[in-house]
Design a protein around this motif. Structure first.
Motif, short mmCIF file in Angstrom:
data_model
loop_
_atom_site.label_atom_id
_atom_site.label_comp_id
_atom_site.label_asym_id
_atom_site.label_seq_id
_atom_site.Cartn_x
_atom_site.Cartn_y
_atom_site.Cartn_z
N VAL A 96 0.86 -1.18 0.00
CA VAL A 96 0.00 0.00 0.00
C VAL A 96 0.89 1.23 0.00
O VAL A 96 1.76 1.37 0.85
CB VAL A 96 -0.92 0.01 1.24
N ASN A 97 0.71 2.12 -0.99
CA ASN A 97 1.47 3.37 -1.06
C ASN A 97 0.55 4.53 -0.69
O ASN A 97 -0.59 4.59 -1.12
CB ASN A 97 2.01 3.61 -2.47
N LEU A 98 1.08 5.45 0.08
CA LEU A 98 0.29 6.56 0.60
C LEU A 98 0.85 7.88 0.08
O LEU A 98 2.06 8.08 0.05
CB LEU A 98 0.33 6.54 2.13
N MET A 99 -0.05 8.78 -0.33
CA MET A 99 0.34 10.13 -0.74
C MET A 99 -0.63 11.11 -0.10
O MET A 99 -1.82 10.84 0.01
CB MET A 99 0.26 10.28 -2.26
N THR A 100 -0.12 12.25 0.30
CA THR A 100 -1.00 13.30 0.83
C THR A 100 -1.44 14.20 -0.31
O THR A 100 -0.93 14.11 -1.43
CB THR A 100 -0.27 14.14 1.90
N SER A 101 -2.37 15.08 -0.04
CA SER A 101 -2.90 15.95 -1.09
C SER A 101 -1.85 16.89 -1.64
O SER A 101 -1.95 17.36 -2.77
CB SER A 101 -4.10 16.74 -0.57
N ALA A 102 -0.80 17.21 -0.87
CA ALA A 102 0.26 18.09 -1.35
C ALA A 102 1.08 17.41 -2.44
O ALA A 102 1.63 18.07 -3.32
CB ALA A 102 1.17 18.51 -0.20
N GLU A 103 1.14 16.09 -2.41
CA GLU A 103 1.93 15.35 -3.39
C GLU A 103 1.13 14.97 -4.63
O GLU A 103 1.68 14.48 -5.59
CB GLU A 103 2.45 14.04 -2.75
N VAL A 104 -0.17 15.20 -4.61
CA VAL A 104 -1.06 14.75 -5.68
C VAL A 104 -1.49 15.94 -6.53
O VAL A 104 -1.79 17.01 -6.01
CB VAL A 104 -2.30 14.06 -5.08
N THR A 105 -1.52 15.75 -7.84
CA THR A 105 -2.03 16.76 -8.76
C THR A 105 -3.43 16.34 -9.17
O THR A 105 -3.67 15.20 -9.54
CB THR A 105 -1.13 16.85 -10.02
N SER A 106 -4.37 17.27 -9.13
CA SER A 106 -5.76 16.93 -9.44
C SER A 106 -5.95 16.73 -10.95
O SER A 106 -5.16 17.20 -11.77
CB SER A 106 -6.70 18.04 -8.95
N LYS A 107 -7.03 16.06 -11.29
CA LYS A 107 -7.36 15.82 -12.69
C LYS A 107 -7.61 17.13 -13.43
O LYS A 107 -7.24 17.28 -14.59
CB LYS A 107 -8.60 14.93 -12.80
N GLU A 108 -8.22 18.08 -12.73
CA GLU A 108 -8.53 19.37 -13.37
C GLU A 108 -7.25 20.12 -13.72
O GLU A 108 -7.15 20.76 -14.77
CB GLU A 108 -9.40 20.23 -12.45
N THR A 109 -6.23 20.05 -12.85
CA THR A 109 -4.94 20.71 -13.12
C THR A 109 -4.26 20.07 -14.31
O THR A 109 -3.75 20.77 -15.20
CB THR A 109 -4.03 20.61 -11.88
N ILE A 110 -4.26 18.76 -14.36
CA ILE A 110 -3.63 18.05 -15.48
C ILE A 110 -4.37 18.35 -16.78
O ILE A 110 -3.75 18.59 -17.81
CB ILE A 110 -3.60 16.53 -15.20
N GLU A 111 -5.71 18.36 -16.73
CA GLU A 111 -6.49 18.66 -17.92
C GLU A 111 -6.21 20.08 -18.41
O GLU A 111 -6.09 20.32 -19.61
CB GLU A 111 -7.97 18.47 -17.64
N GLY A 112 -6.08 21.03 -17.48
CA GLY A 112 -5.75 22.40 -17.86
C GLY A 112 -4.39 22.51 -18.52
O GLY A 112 -4.21 23.23 -19.50
N ARG A 113 -3.41 21.78 -18.00
CA ARG A 113 -2.08 21.77 -18.60
C ARG A 113 -2.09 21.18 -20.00
O ARG A 113 -1.45 21.70 -20.92
CB ARG A 113 -1.10 20.97 -17.74
N ILE A 114 -2.82 20.09 -20.18
CA ILE A 114 -2.89 19.46 -21.50
C ILE A 114 -3.59 20.38 -22.49
O ILE A 114 -3.13 20.54 -23.64
CB ILE A 114 -3.61 18.10 -21.41
N GLU A 115 -4.68 21.01 -22.09
CA GLU A 115 -5.39 21.91 -22.98
C GLU A 115 -4.56 23.14 -23.32
O GLU A 115 -4.67 23.68 -24.42
CB GLU A 115 -6.73 22.31 -22.37
#
Length: 127
Positions: A96-115
């Protein structure tokens, strides 16, 4: 003398609509039960995955459980703990790998970067 005919009312007129309605209700109920039966195994697996994720971090609420199939099956559990901090937990078959919200990029951020980088691209799915 002429006979008077007594007109009998047909009590059978209502039978066909009632039978059709009962058939449709039965068909709906059978379809619902079939879908519940088919999804039962996945719900049991997801409950087990959430239990394994709770062993790593005690989650107060689970926001999302997402299944990914690559070389192996990986479940991603998103949720918040008692302090309100968001966590993303990757549940693999052996660890089991754990990440906090500071380490995670949201889908909306990634979608904005791609667009922004590819304005003509149609984003179909981001996982």
């Amino acid at each position: 003398m002429q006979r008077r005919r007594v007109r009998r009312r047909s009590h059978w007129k209502w039978l066909i609509p009632v039978l059709v309605l009962l058939f449709l209700v039965g068909l709906f109920f059978a379809s619902y039960q079939y879908v519940q039966y088919i999804n039962k195994d996945e719900r049991v697996k997801e409950a087990e995955i959430v239990k394994r994720a709770n062993e790593a971090v005690k989650l107060a609420s689970v926001t999302e459980v997402e299944k990914g199939v690559w070389d192996q099956v990986v479940y991603t559990v998103r949720g918040t703990d008692e302090q309100g901090q968001e966590h993303m937990i990757w549940v693999l078959p052996d660890k089991v790998n754990l990440m906090t919200s500071a380490e995670v990029t949201s889908k909306e951020t990634i979608e904005g970067r791609i667009e922004a980088q590819y304005p003509d691209a149609d984003v179909i799915r981001i996982t």
